[in-house]
Design a protein around this motif. Sequence first.
Motif, short mmCIF file in Angstrom:
data_model
loop_
_atom_site.label_atom_id
_atom_site.label_comp_id
_atom_site.label_asym_id
_atom_site.label_seq_id
_atom_site.Cartn_x
_atom_site.Cartn_y
_atom_site.Cartn_z
N PHE A 31 8.87 -92.64 41.00
CA PHE A 31 9.13 -91.14 40.67
C PHE A 31 8.90 -90.78 39.38
CE2 PHE A 31 11.91 -88.03 39.06
CZ PHE A 31 12.08 -87.21 40.03
N ASP A 32 9.43 -91.64 38.34
CA ASP A 32 9.12 -91.22 36.90
C ASP A 32 7.70 -91.23 36.56
OD1 ASP A 32 11.66 -90.70 36.38
OD2 ASP A 32 12.41 -92.83 35.89
N ALA A 33 7.09 -92.22 37.03
CA ALA A 33 5.62 -92.47 36.66
C ALA A 33 4.69 -91.27 37.38
CB ALA A 33 5.02 -93.64 37.33
N ILE A 34 4.94 -90.88 38.46
CA ILE A 34 4.29 -89.59 39.00
C ILE A 34 4.51 -88.42 38.34
CG2 ILE A 34 3.81 -88.29 41.01
CD1 ILE A 34 4.18 -90.65 42.86
N LEU A 35 5.87 -88.09 37.96
CA LEU A 35 6.20 -87.20 37.04
C LEU A 35 5.55 -87.30 35.66
CD1 LEU A 35 7.93 -84.56 36.53
CD2 LEU A 35 9.89 -86.18 36.08
N ASP A 36 5.35 -88.26 35.11
CA ASP A 36 4.78 -88.34 33.83
C ASP A 36 3.45 -88.31 33.70
OD1 ASP A 36 4.94 -89.10 30.93
OD2 ASP A 36 4.44 -90.98 31.30
N LYS A 37 2.62 -89.01 34.97
CA LYS A 37 1.22 -88.98 34.69
C LYS A 37 0.68 -87.79 35.43
CE LYS A 37 1.02 -93.81 33.68
NZ LYS A 37 0.91 -95.00 34.29
N CYS A 38 1.31 -87.45 36.58
CA CYS A 38 0.56 -86.26 37.20
C CYS A 38 1.55 -84.97 37.20
CB CYS A 38 0.54 -86.86 38.74
SG CYS A 38 -0.15 -88.12 39.12
N ALA B 3 -2.22 -80.78 43.15
CA ALA B 3 -1.57 -82.00 43.30
C ALA B 3 -2.36 -83.36 43.86
CB ALA B 3 -0.39 -81.73 44.30
N CYS B 4 -3.18 -83.04 44.80
CA CYS B 4 -3.79 -84.27 45.30
C CYS B 4 -5.01 -84.56 44.23
CB CYS B 4 -4.49 -83.87 46.63
SG CYS B 4 -3.30 -83.78 47.87
N LYS B 5 -5.69 -83.65 43.63
CA LYS B 5 -6.51 -83.88 42.63
C LYS B 5 -5.85 -84.82 41.59
CE LYS B 5 -9.17 -80.03 41.56
NZ LYS B 5 -9.27 -79.07 40.68
N ARG B 6 -4.56 -84.38 41.20
CA ARG B 6 -4.12 -85.29 40.12
C ARG B 6 -3.70 -86.68 40.51
NH1 ARG B 6 0.49 -81.02 37.83
NH2 ARG B 6 -0.72 -79.31 37.46
N LEU B 7 -3.19 -86.57 41.68
CA LEU B 7 -2.86 -87.99 42.47
C LEU B 7 -4.13 -88.70 42.69
CD1 LEU B 7 -0.22 -86.73 45.20
CD2 LEU B 7 0.14 -88.25 43.24
N SER B 8 -5.18 -88.46 42.84
CA SER B 8 -6.25 -89.31 43.11
C SER B 8 -6.65 -89.77 42.05
CB SER B 8 -7.39 -88.40 43.56
OG SER B 8 -7.89 -87.49 42.50
N LYS B 9 -5.94 -89.68 40.77
CA LYS B 9 -6.25 -90.31 39.37
C LYS B 9 -5.02 -91.29 39.16
CE LYS B 9 -9.57 -86.69 37.85
NZ LYS B 9 -8.97 -85.67 38.02
N PHE B 10 -4.05 -91.28 39.69
CA PHE B 10 -2.73 -91.82 39.47
C PHE B 10 -3.10 -93.50 39.47
CE2 PHE B 10 1.18 -93.89 40.94
CZ PHE B 10 1.90 -93.28 39.84
N GLU B 11 -2.33 -93.97 38.49
CA GLU B 11 -2.33 -95.59 38.25
C GLU B 11 -0.97 -95.70 37.78
OE1 GLU B 11 -5.66 -97.01 36.19
OE2 GLU B 11 -7.02 -96.19 37.93
N MET B 12 -0.61 -96.98 38.03
CA MET B 12 0.66 -97.31 37.43
C MET B 12 0.58 -98.92 37.50
SD MET B 12 4.10 -96.65 40.03
CE MET B 12 5.54 -97.39 38.90
#
Length: 407
Positions: free
Chosen positions: A359-366, A398-407
């Motif tokens: 949750f925190d990583a997605i909030l922070d990065k996306c 949101a999907c555009k941002r998520l498509s670059k998400f990494e953790m």
Amino acid sequence: MIKRNTGFANLTAGYLFPEIARRRREYVASHPEAKIISLGIGNTTEPLSKHIASKMSEYCLALATPEGYSGYGDEQGNSALRARIAEVFYPGLVDASEVFISDGAKCDIARIQTLFGREVKVAVQDPAYPVYVDGSVVVGAAGENNGTGYNGITYLPCSPENDFFPDLSKVEPNTLIYFCSPNNPTGAVATKDQLKKLVDFANKNGCIIIFDAAYCEFIRDKNLPKTIYEIEGAKTCAIEVNSFSKPAGFTGVRLGWSIVPNELKFEDSSSVNKDWNRVMTTLFNGASNVAQAGGLAALDEQGLQDMKAQVDYYLANGHKIKETLDGENFKKMGVEAFFTGNGPYVWAKFPGKKSWEVFDAILDKCHIVTTPGSGFGPAGESFIRFSSFGHKADIEEACKRLSKFEM
Ligand SMILES: *Cc1c(COP(=O)(O)O)cnc(C)c1O
């Protein structure tokens, strides 16, 4: 001084959604430039159908005339609406006398606890919509909190390993079983065979099922049951709660209903329907007449079309989110996303990670707010719930941002 209801003291601190809101506030305070998109709370976002809103407005204006005015109505609900709900959602399955109109499914779930009191044994799917557990805690039916859950509640894990259908052998006889399909938060929809198992188990063991069908209008697969009364034997063991909130965007208007079959009996063979009638007439004074006018409009030909269009809109969002979570970057993290196309939620497992950490990583990065699966019960740990309630443009961003998400 008056003693505090011990049930309240027993509630787990930090109810899920306030905690999400707190973390969001804190993040925004330190990152004011962040354009936050919420895929978190299960609230509707699209405007009401013009048709339904006009009918409510007409009804409302008529209340200002001597001919059109009415005060208290029948506590069980407008009889035309009760009949129409029986006809539209339960053709040949339910009688109008078994339909009770209310201010929403959550309120009915809370009131249902008064039917059974504090002595009843409770079982819930794990993860589950929080009010089943918290409502039981407030009336004192949940026992003590032991850190991961309540010792008076039987948690029934529902995971990909068991096809999201619980092992019922853990349920003791004479238990109240909460069951939600299409499920919030997992999105899983029970098949006819699965529900038959549940109904047979309940009838054999003196259990009553509280079947939450708030998302039934999201079911597009014709083979999946939209109500538990499609299952033979359900009328002797199941109450169904339902709502206009999600399919018609009535989250703010407030209108729901419950079905309590005439055949349903307590141990002493008294009628559950009669006691529920008593609850509704004594503790509740009927749903808003304006909202009920809206409910009738939602169930005419135009209203039904409009509801379907609204649900289709959200389902398209859900497909988009699922597609994104199936992307390469998520595959690398070992993420598995579950979406049936028959409910509004995408449920994703992040192996080896804690829900709040993701949750925190997605909030922070996306800059996207999601819902941590662990907030719905111990078996939700390491899952995240993505909601498809949102404007299409926001979901796409949101999907555009998520498509670059990494953790
Ligand atoms: C949103 C929701 C409801 C609806 O509650 P209302 O009080 O009718 O708005 C009921 N059950 C579940 C599982 C839900 O997600």
